[in-house]
Enzyme design. Sequence first.
Site, short mmCIF file in Angstrom:
data_model
loop_
_atom_site.label_atom_id
_atom_site.label_comp_id
_atom_site.label_asym_id
_atom_site.label_seq_id
_atom_site.Cartn_x
_atom_site.Cartn_y
_atom_site.Cartn_z
N HIS A 90 0.84 -1.20 0.00
CA HIS A 90 0.00 0.00 0.00
C HIS A 90 0.87 1.25 0.00
O HIS A 90 2.02 1.24 0.44
CB HIS A 90 -0.95 0.02 1.20
CG HIS A 90 -0.31 0.43 2.49
ND1 HIS A 90 -0.11 1.75 2.84
CD2 HIS A 90 0.20 -0.31 3.50
CE1 HIS A 90 0.48 1.80 4.03
NE2 HIS A 90 0.69 0.57 4.44
N CYS A 91 0.30 2.33 -0.52
CA CYS A 91 0.94 3.65 -0.43
C CYS A 91 -0.06 4.57 0.26
O CYS A 91 -0.84 4.12 1.10
CB CYS A 91 1.35 4.16 -1.80
SG CYS A 91 0.02 4.30 -3.01
N TRP A 92 -0.04 5.87 -0.06
CA TRP A 92 -0.91 6.81 0.65
C TRP A 92 -2.37 6.68 0.20
O TRP A 92 -3.27 6.54 1.02
CB TRP A 92 -0.40 8.23 0.45
CG TRP A 92 -1.36 9.32 0.84
CD1 TRP A 92 -1.81 10.33 0.07
CD2 TRP A 92 -2.01 9.50 2.11
NE1 TRP A 92 -2.69 11.14 0.75
CE2 TRP A 92 -2.83 10.64 2.02
CE3 TRP A 92 -1.98 8.79 3.31
CZ2 TRP A 92 -3.61 11.11 3.07
CZ3 TRP A 92 -2.76 9.26 4.38
CH2 TRP A 92 -3.56 10.40 4.25
N GLY A 95 -2.30 4.71 -5.16
CA GLY A 95 -2.03 5.24 -6.49
C GLY A 95 -0.76 4.72 -7.10
O GLY A 95 -0.44 3.53 -7.04
N TYR A 119 -3.25 3.94 2.54
CA TYR A 119 -3.22 4.20 3.98
C TYR A 119 -4.31 5.16 4.40
O TYR A 119 -4.84 5.06 5.52
CB TYR A 119 -1.84 4.75 4.36
CG TYR A 119 -1.69 5.12 5.82
CD1 TYR A 119 -1.56 4.13 6.78
CD2 TYR A 119 -1.65 6.45 6.23
CE1 TYR A 119 -1.42 4.46 8.13
CE2 TYR A 119 -1.51 6.79 7.57
CZ TYR A 119 -1.39 5.78 8.52
OH TYR A 119 -1.26 6.12 9.84
#
Length: 345
Positions: A90-92, A95, A119
């Site tokens: 996962h990222c923010w 994306g 996140y």
Amino acid sequence: MQVLNTIDFLASPGVLLDVRSPGEYEQGHIPGAVSFPLFTNEERAQVGTCYKQEGRDAAVELGFQLAGPKFAEFIATAKQLAPNRQVRLHCWRGGMRSEAVAWVLRMAGFQGVTLKGGYKAFRNWALRTFEQPKPIVILGGMTGTGKTDVLLALREQGAQVLDLEAIASHRGSSYGSLGLPPQPTNEQFENEIAVQWASFHADSPIWIEAESKRIGTCRIPESLFQQMDRAEVLEIVRPRSERLALLVGVYGTADREALVTATERIRKRLGGLRTQQAVDLIRQGQLSEGFGIVLEYYDKTYTYDLERREVVIHPIEVAGLSADRAAVKLLEALRELQSKPIFVG
């Protein structure tokens, strides 16, 4: 890689890789996640600036220039972290960063899932989680009654326990940080609680120690604190001599000047004369006598807090009992109280 919502993502197998920058990870992350940054803090800032000034295409090109040379290292590190090549990413916001790392690892034979919304979606889920009503029993007791040890004993005996002080890395008093690791950020404190709270069964009581809204620098989420405030209290009671002995056991090896500094922090509430007397006794190594003065303040604070709650308080005498035996007595008392229709815990 398959894209999952937060609940399914958390329940999925595989090493959890957080591909955000180290600074983002340190501010707060999903419990158990490993920092696996696509960009350094500085590189992330560069890409962000480029996006604002030159647009998406230029930012994507810069991102590949910065991250491309690291791809082989990403694969090697991922193999060490996940020998079975099963990962969660996962990222923010779910994306380009997680998509880029997922593409690289997929080319290297990895399988796994990514987090829909990243996140940010996890944080929204975490904050909503505290609104879920669950049965709480508050473990009360004046300072020095050994509540933390009793909580651990309750957990050992199969009870559901939310140990907020352990999560906050603080014992909730002026002396609370002595001998403990640094406190987490408030965001991480909330994350840790949320994952535990979601794992608790609603058909069994959750034991939580009586706390004020703040534990050191960490703040209990408001919706959870409101549930705690309405819960009935089982209050363990010990004689003053046992309480002082337990306090000496906890803080006896602490640096004397650190104890003095912690005592000075409550000078306004304890009073100048009594504070100085306590400080002198601590410096002389007479910890039991010094803590005896300090208890004057904490006992008043504790009593005020319980009266503020306006809930039913059930005193449980545990004089002379170990934490294990006290836990047994508490569980027996709870079963008896639950058999009565007036108990609302």
